[in-house]
Design a protein around this motif. Structure first.
Motif, PDB file in Angstrom:
ATOM      1  N   ALA A  78       0.836  -1.203   0.000  1.00 23.80           N
ATOM      2  CA  ALA A  78       0.000   0.000   0.000  1.00 23.80           C
ATOM      3  C   ALA A  78       0.874   1.258   0.000  1.00 23.80           C
ATOM      4  O   ALA A  78       0.564   2.240  -0.687  1.00 23.80           O
ATOM      5  CB  ALA A  78      -0.929  -0.003   1.209  1.00 23.80           C
ATOM      6  N   PHE A  79       1.978   1.204   0.744  1.00 24.63           N
ATOM      7  CA  PHE A  79       2.893   2.346   0.772  1.00 24.63           C
ATOM      8  C   PHE A  79       3.506   2.572  -0.612  1.00 24.63           C
ATOM      9  O   PHE A  79       3.559   3.696  -1.097  1.00 24.63           O
ATOM     10  CB  PHE A  79       4.003   2.130   1.810  1.00 24.63           C
ATOM     11  N   ASN A  80       3.966   1.504  -1.242  1.00 24.99           N
ATOM     12  CA  ASN A  80       4.561   1.613  -2.582  1.00 24.99           C
ATOM     13  C   ASN A  80       3.547   2.172  -3.578  1.00 24.99           C
ATOM     14  O   ASN A  80       3.904   2.987  -4.433  1.00 24.99           O
ATOM     15  CB  ASN A  80       5.077   0.257  -3.062  1.00 24.99           C
ATOM     16  N   ASN A  81       2.301   1.741  -3.470  1.00 22.85           N
ATOM     17  CA  ASN A  81       1.250   2.261  -4.353  1.00 22.85           C
ATOM     18  C   ASN A  81       1.018   3.751  -4.097  1.00 22.85           C
ATOM     19  O   ASN A  81       0.822   4.524  -5.031  1.00 22.85           O
ATOM     20  CB  ASN A  81      -0.055   1.482  -4.170  1.00 22.85           C
ATOM     21  N   TRP A  82       1.017   4.154  -2.824  1.00 24.77           N
ATOM     22  CA  TRP A  82       0.838   5.569  -2.459  1.00 24.77           C
ATOM     23  C   TRP A  82       1.979   6.411  -3.024  1.00 24.77           C
ATOM     24  O   TRP A  82       1.761   7.470  -3.590  1.00 24.77           O
ATOM     25  CB  TRP A  82       0.756   5.703  -0.940  1.00 24.77           C
ATOM     26  N   LEU A  83       3.199   5.906  -2.882  1.00 26.71           N
ATOM     27  CA  LEU A  83       4.366   6.643  -3.374  1.00 26.71           C
ATOM     28  C   LEU A  83       4.384   6.664  -4.903  1.00 26.71           C
ATOM     29  O   LEU A  83       4.780   7.664  -5.510  1.00 26.71           O
ATOM     30  CB  LEU A  83       5.650   6.000  -2.819  1.00 26.71           C
ATOM     31  N   GLY A  84       3.917   5.592  -5.519  1.00 27.35           N
ATOM     32  CA  GLY A  84       3.844   5.523  -6.976  1.00 27.35           C
ATOM     33  C   GLY A  84       5.201   5.737  -7.620  1.00 27.35           C
ATOM     34  O   GLY A  84       6.199   5.190  -7.177  1.00 27.35           O
ATOM     35  N   ASN A  85       5.239   6.551  -8.668  1.00 25.58           N
ATOM     36  CA  ASN A  85       6.490   6.828  -9.372  1.00 25.58           C
ATOM     37  C   ASN A  85       7.275   7.979  -8.759  1.00 25.58           C
ATOM     38  O   ASN A  85       8.337   8.336  -9.261  1.00 25.58           O
ATOM     39  CB  ASN A  85       6.202   7.144 -10.845  1.00 25.58           C
ATOM     40  N   SER A  86       6.752   8.567  -7.687  1.00 23.75           N
ATOM     41  CA  SER A  86       7.433   9.692  -7.043  1.00 23.75           C
ATOM     42  C   SER A  86       8.639   9.212  -6.250  1.00 23.75           C
ATOM     43  O   SER A  86       8.599   8.150  -5.629  1.00 23.75           O
ATOM     44  CB  SER A  86       6.486  10.412  -6.077  1.00 23.75           C
ATOM     45  N   GLU A  87       9.684  10.009  -6.259  1.00 24.80           N
ATOM     46  CA  GLU A  87      10.849   9.721  -5.427  1.00 24.80           C
ATOM     47  C   GLU A  87      10.523   9.978  -3.966  1.00 24.80           C
ATOM     48  O   GLU A  87      11.033   9.317  -3.070  1.00 24.80           O
ATOM     49  CB  GLU A  87      12.028  10.613  -5.852  1.00 24.80           C
ATOM     50  N   TRP A  88       9.667  10.965  -3.735  1.00 28.01           N
ATOM     51  CA  TRP A  88       9.264  11.323  -2.378  1.00 28.01           C
ATOM     52  C   TRP A  88       7.923  12.053  -2.423  1.00 28.01           C
ATOM     53  O   TRP A  88       7.507  12.549  -3.459  1.00 28.01           O
ATOM     54  CB  TRP A  88      10.321  12.212  -1.713  1.00 28.01           C
ATOM     55  N   LYS A  89       7.289  12.095  -1.261  1.00 28.02           N
ATOM     56  CA  LYS A  89       6.085  12.899  -1.064  1.00 28.02           C
ATOM     57  C   LYS A  89       6.244  13.615   0.269  1.00 28.02           C
ATOM     58  O   LYS A  89       7.090  13.258   1.082  1.00 28.02           O
ATOM     59  CB  LYS A  89       4.828  12.035  -1.071  1.00 28.02           C
ATOM     60  N   LYS A  90       5.416  14.620   0.486  1.00 26.68           N
ATOM     61  CA  LYS A  90       5.520  15.429   1.692  1.00 26.68           C
ATOM     62  C   LYS A  90       4.238  15.302   2.509  1.00 26.68           C
ATOM     63  O   LYS A  90       3.141  15.294   1.949  1.00 26.68           O
ATOM     64  CB  LYS A  90       5.732  16.888   1.279  1.00 26.68           C
ATOM     65  N   ILE A  91       4.400  15.193   3.841  1.00 28.00           N
ATOM     66  CA  ILE A  91       3.246  15.208   4.735  1.00 28.00           C
ATOM     67  C   ILE A  91       3.472  16.295   5.795  1.00 28.00           C
ATOM     68  O   ILE A  91       4.609  16.723   6.025  1.00 28.00           O
ATOM     69  CB  ILE A  91       2.986  13.840   5.407  1.00 28.00           C
ATOM     70  N   THR A  92       2.398  16.708   6.439  1.00 28.72           N
ATOM     71  CA  THR A  92       2.462  17.718   7.498  1.00 28.72           C
ATOM     72  C   THR A  92       2.082  17.062   8.821  1.00 28.72           C
ATOM     73  O   THR A  92       1.067  16.357   8.905  1.00 28.72           O
ATOM     74  CB  THR A  92       1.511  18.886   7.199  1.00 28.72           C
ATOM     75  N   LEU A  93       2.888  17.306   9.855  1.00 30.19           N
ATOM     76  CA  LEU A  93       2.627  16.749  11.175  1.00 30.19           C
ATOM     77  C   LEU A  93       1.869  17.757  12.037  1.00 30.19           C
ATOM     78  O   LEU A  93       1.719  18.925  11.646  1.00 30.19           O
ATOM     79  CB  LEU A  93       3.947  16.341  11.826  1.00 30.19           C
ATOM     80  N   PRO A  94       1.375  17.349  13.209  1.00 32.17           N
ATOM     81  CA  PRO A  94       0.530  18.221  14.036  1.00 32.17           C
ATOM     82  C   PRO A  94       1.146  19.584  14.405  1.00 32.17           C
ATOM     83  O   PRO A  94       0.410  20.549  14.634  1.00 32.17           O
ATOM     84  CB  PRO A  94       0.280  17.390  15.296  1.00 32.17           C
ATOM     85  N   ASP A  95       2.469  19.695  14.454  1.00 33.90           N
ATOM     86  CA  ASP A  95       3.090  20.988  14.793  1.00 33.90           C
ATOM     87  C   ASP A  95       3.325  21.848  13.548  1.00 33.90           C
ATOM     88  O   ASP A  95       4.035  22.841  13.604  1.00 33.90           O
ATOM     89  CB  ASP A  95       4.391  20.787  15.568  1.00 33.90           C
ATOM     90  N   GLU A  96       2.732  21.440  12.431  1.00 34.02           N
ATOM     91  CA  GLU A  96       2.822  22.126  11.140  1.00 34.02           C
ATOM     92  C   GLU A  96       4.182  21.987  10.462  1.00 34.02           C
ATOM     93  O   GLU A  96       4.460  22.654   9.471  1.00 34.02           O
ATOM     94  CB  GLU A  96       2.425  23.605  11.259  1.00 34.02           C
ATOM     95  N   SER A  97       5.047  21.121  10.993  1.00 30.56           N
ATOM     96  CA  SER A  97       6.308  20.837  10.299  1.00 30.56           C
ATOM     97  C   SER A  97       6.008  19.893   9.139  1.00 30.56           C
ATOM     98  O   SER A  97       5.087  19.080   9.197  1.00 30.56           O
ATOM     99  CB  SER A  97       7.331  20.212  11.253  1.00 30.56           C
ATOM    100  N   LYS A  98       6.780  20.050   8.065  1.00 25.18           N
ATOM    101  CA  LYS A  98       6.598  19.210   6.877  1.00 25.18           C
ATOM    102  C   LYS A  98       7.729  18.179   6.831  1.00 25.18           C
ATOM    103  O   LYS A  98       8.880  18.478   7.164  1.00 25.18           O
ATOM    104  CB  LYS A  98       6.599  20.073   5.621  1.00 25.18           C
ATOM    105  N   TRP A  99       7.372  16.965   6.407  1.00 22.13           N
ATOM    106  CA  TRP A  99       8.325  15.853   6.399  1.00 22.13           C
ATOM    107  C   TRP A  99       8.306  15.166   5.041  1.00 22.13           C
ATOM    108  O   TRP A  99       7.237  14.945   4.468  1.00 22.13           O
ATOM    109  CB  TRP A  99       7.969  14.870   7.518  1.00 22.13           C
ATOM    110  N   LEU A 100       9.494  14.862   4.536  1.00 20.07           N
ATOM    111  CA  LEU A 100       9.621  14.122   3.283  1.00 20.07           C
ATOM    112  C   LEU A 100       9.517  12.633   3.582  1.00 20.07           C
ATOM    113  O   LEU A 100      10.117  12.141   4.534  1.00 20.07           O
ATOM    114  CB  LEU A 100      10.963  14.390   2.610  1.00 20.07           C
ATOM    115  N   ILE A 101       8.772  11.972   2.746  1.00 19.28           N
ATOM    116  CA  ILE A 101       8.582  10.531   2.868  1.00 19.28           C
ATOM    117  C   ILE A 101       9.169   9.886   1.617  1.00 19.28           C
ATOM    118  O   ILE A 101       8.821  10.256   0.494  1.00 19.28           O
ATOM    119  CB  ILE A 101       7.079  10.170   2.965  1.00 19.28           C
ATOM    120  N   LYS A 102      10.094   8.962   1.831  1.00 17.31           N
ATOM    121  CA  LYS A 102      10.747   8.255   0.731  1.00 17.31           C
ATOM    122  C   LYS A 102      10.708   6.762   1.007  1.00 17.31           C
ATOM    123  O   LYS A 102      10.379   6.337   2.106  1.00 17.31           O
ATOM    124  CB  LYS A 102      12.218   8.693   0.630  1.00 17.31           C
TER     125      LYS A 102
END
Length: 191
Positions: A78-102
């Motif tokens: 499911a994670f691989n499908n979410w990431l798809g062909n992207s090298e990375w994606k970005k999410i936002t955590l509760p303190d409004e910091s942004k994190w790269l997901i690879k």
């Protein structure tokens, strides 16, 4: 990987988490230098983003996992499908910091997270700068009002403990070392 980093997360707080390192400094002060030196290998040699916020490494990981659970992304497929062909994606955590997901490097740690560039609560840091400042803090070297004295402290520790080249100056306005050193010193005074 520190024990507070849950599977399937790959996250290196040694190079990405200020408060984690504050705690490590306390431990390193009572250990042999060889233990500290080995831990510093985890920092690597690159430029990276360094999180200064209040979330602990465990909270960062759990918030990331919560994000994926709410999207029903609970398996590597499911994670691989979410990431798809992207090298990375970005999410936002509760303190409004942004994190790269690879994609992680290990089968059991397939979600690699680190702070996003120029995110809230982060700064850009060179590995050698961080290692220099950590070495100064482990050895309880105070920041002097004398800029030449600070330069001597920095170069002595870079050469003796890190096998790094000396630097020519600590320009008060532009020195990443001086700014980061001040950040750690001020945090130690406050906490």
């Amino acid at each position: 990987m520190p024990p507070e980093i849950p599977l399937p997360i790959q996250y290196n707080p040694y190079k990405h988490h200020f408060r984690f390192l504050q705690n490590e400094i306390k431990e390193w002060r009572v250990n042999d230098w060889i233990v500290t030196e080995k831990a510093m290998l985890s920092i690597g040699n690159n430029l990276f983003d360094f999180y200064l916020g209040n979330l602990t490494p465990e909270q960062i990981c759990n918030s990331s996992l919560n994000y994926f659970e709410t999207k029903n992304i609970t398996t590597q497929t499911a994670f691989n499908n979410w990431l798809g062909n992207s090298e990375w994606k970005k999410i936002t955590l509760p303190d409004e910091s942004k994190w790269l997901i690879k994609q992680g490097n290990h089968a059991d740690r397939y979600i690699h997270i680190h702070p996003a560039k120029f995110s809230k609560h982060t700064i850009r840091v060179r590995a050698t700068t961080l290692k220099t400042v950590l070495t100064l803090c482990v050895h309880k070297i105070p920041i002097s009002d004398d800029g030449e004295q600070n330069l001597q402290y920095v170069n002595k520790h870079r050469i003796s403990y890190l096998q790094l080249s000396p630097i020519k100056s600590l320009d008060e306005e532009d020195s990443g070392i001086l700014k980061l050193w001040q950040l750690f010193v001020n945090a130690a005074i406050i906490s």
